[in-house]
Design an enzyme around this catalytic site. Sequence first.
Site, PDB file in Angstrom:
ATOM      1  N   GLY A   1       0.834  -1.082   0.004  1.00 19.84           N
ATOM      2  CA  GLY A   1       0.008  -0.022  -0.125  1.00 19.84           C
ATOM      3  C   GLY A   1       0.888   1.281   0.120  1.00 19.84           C
ATOM      4  O   GLY A   1       2.184   1.454   0.577  1.00 19.84           O
TER       5      GLY A   1
ATOM      6  N   GLU B   1      -0.859 -10.328   4.888  1.00 19.26           N
ATOM      7  CA  GLU B   1       0.074 -10.749   6.111  1.00 19.26           C
ATOM      8  C   GLU B   1      -0.249 -12.162   6.388  1.00 19.26           C
ATOM      9  O   GLU B   1      -0.262 -12.706   7.722  1.00 19.26           O
ATOM     10  CB  GLU B   1      -0.493 -10.104   7.336  1.00 19.26           C
ATOM     11  CG  GLU B   1      -0.699  -8.416   6.968  1.00 19.26           C
ATOM     12  CD  GLU B   1       0.385  -7.747   6.208  1.00 19.26           C
ATOM     13  OE1 GLU B   1       1.277  -8.253   6.194  1.00 19.26           O
ATOM     14  OE2 GLU B   1      -0.152  -6.733   5.493  1.00 19.26           O
TER      15      GLU B   1
END
Length: 662
Positions: A181, A424
């Site tokens: 991001g 993640e």
Amino acid sequence: MAGTVNPDLRKERESSSFDPDKITNFLYGGPEIVKRKRELESLALNDPDYDHEDLNFMSNEQQYETQLKKGILMTKKVQKLNLTDAMDILFYRSAVSSDATAFGLHVSMFMPTLHGQATQEQKDKWLKLAENYVILGTYAQTEMGHGTFLRGLETTATYDPQTQEFVINTPTITAYKWWPGQLGKTTNYCVLMAQLYIHGKSHGPHPFMVQIRSLQDHKPLPGVTIGDIGPKFGYNSVDNGFLAFNNVRIPRENMLMKYSKVEPDGTYVKPPSTKLAYGTMVLIRANIVLNSGRALAKAVTIATRYSCVRRQSEMKPGQPEPQVLDYVTQQYKLFPYLAAAYAFWLTGQTMMSVYMTSSSQISKGDISVLPELHALSAGLKALSSWVANVGMEECRLACGGHGYSHASGLPRHYANMTPGATYEGENTVMMLQTARYLMKSYNQSLQGEKLAGSVAYLSGVQPVPAAGRTRNMLDLGALCDAFRHRAARLVHEAAMQLRNERQAGKDQPDAWNAASVDLVKAAMAHSQYFVVKNFAERLTDSRLDSSISAVLTRLCQLHALHGLVTNSGDFLEDGYLTGADIRQARRHINALMAKLRPDAVALVDAFDFPDGILNSILGRYDGNVYQHLLEWAKASPLNKTDVHQSYHKYLKPFLEANRAKL
């Protein structure tokens, strides 16, 4: 929240058995914290400088630009307000934008990695610059061809002892960094995870501090290829990016060397534990558990309030249309997820507490807690994000046709939550990592070794109760026992399956793959047991008064019973529970839903989401849904004129040509 409130919602609140503020205080940690939270939220939501535009009516580029502008303004205001406490900043930020903020990865991953992985000298060099937004960073780990499997990362950092530099390269197209991001257009630095090579030998992935854009004109530095990856399912205000390197050289001091080191001559100094490099990931996973609870809580708030405002069909001929929430089928859709939202909210808090305690121990050199912390965070991250995904979609469906509209807030909340099942750590892989720890712990228990707290129950599978034994299926102790027994049995059976595959001649990797369905199931059961046990333990808080304790106990019972009935086969297989127990559990679920029905609105009010954070016409606190739905629709850019320009450009010639043929 002042003004005329929909009479149905007002009646719901008046008939509640408890004061929602008391549960709000419990959820956030006390009245002083709630007071501070509301002050900061009000400050942000009522600030005219922010122009809280509706992102739903914007293109991706407009969304990015709007959120960048808002993020910069917010950062300045945080500094001006002198907000330094992490909780204060979180409250303020979430009110400024319930969508992703412009510097999210800078705050949540870039700076925490510097804190956790950099030496003191490196912190002195970079942290102040990062904290003062002189440099902007992201965390570049995932690649086009590799994500969860960190050892498979292809980006290389090759040490050159002649110049004491690392040479960064992207050797293949699949080695392109993909997804970080704020990488696409915003950041000028990144923490880069790359394979460390010294004298031709790989030492695995390590973190490096790499400048990727000029601090003068923001252009990519020589050898750096960078850009935005394009529209996604959600988070379209975020510039997720791609990144590649061609012989980019960085100084030796740019490898983050708190744990691993490379000496000037190329000597490699191993870390005390390979897992120390993944401290940031554990923190993020703990946050995902908490965020899953919050995301599910938002969806349930919207669906529950709307289900009280919406009246539909005739239950009894000639009678007024009942509130949708009076239908037991609607309660069965929503109330288990209401209970799950509370369960994960509390589990997330526990996980953050465990992380903080563990971090303190790790910083003192005690790394014995790492394996348990890693396994716990992986399993709970997977479980919570899976349940939140399914639950949010169920909430959207429970809102009927209007749930399909962005006006409901649900499509955007849902789309922004779905990546949680992948980022993640992909969830199935996460469960298998938890399973690996469970297998190791189970084998240790067979050797009589003492186990860590969260797996201590594996020291023995409880004997199956004698047939015909009656049990109180509402007793939280009995429910915790049932989930513990199921988890222990499934771990035992997965271990036996693994052993059988080995005895059949398979090597360890093939045996693991063959048993993987059982292993995931065992890890899921272990994680669910932790959540149920944690929920029950949190209810022993002496500060809870009787009215709060009663309603939260019902939620805990519902959460456990719903999980038990949904997975009834696991409890029936070895005779631990009987068919009669499961039937009793089903009856209790119906009875609990009837008791929770008058408290449903108060229970979602207790989450304390202001309208500006909930961003939903259907979930408005005042319940005035229909007039605001119409206002929202009229605000669509397509309605700026009665006749759109495309009529003259395309439709008019088409219609005129057709008329001319007649």
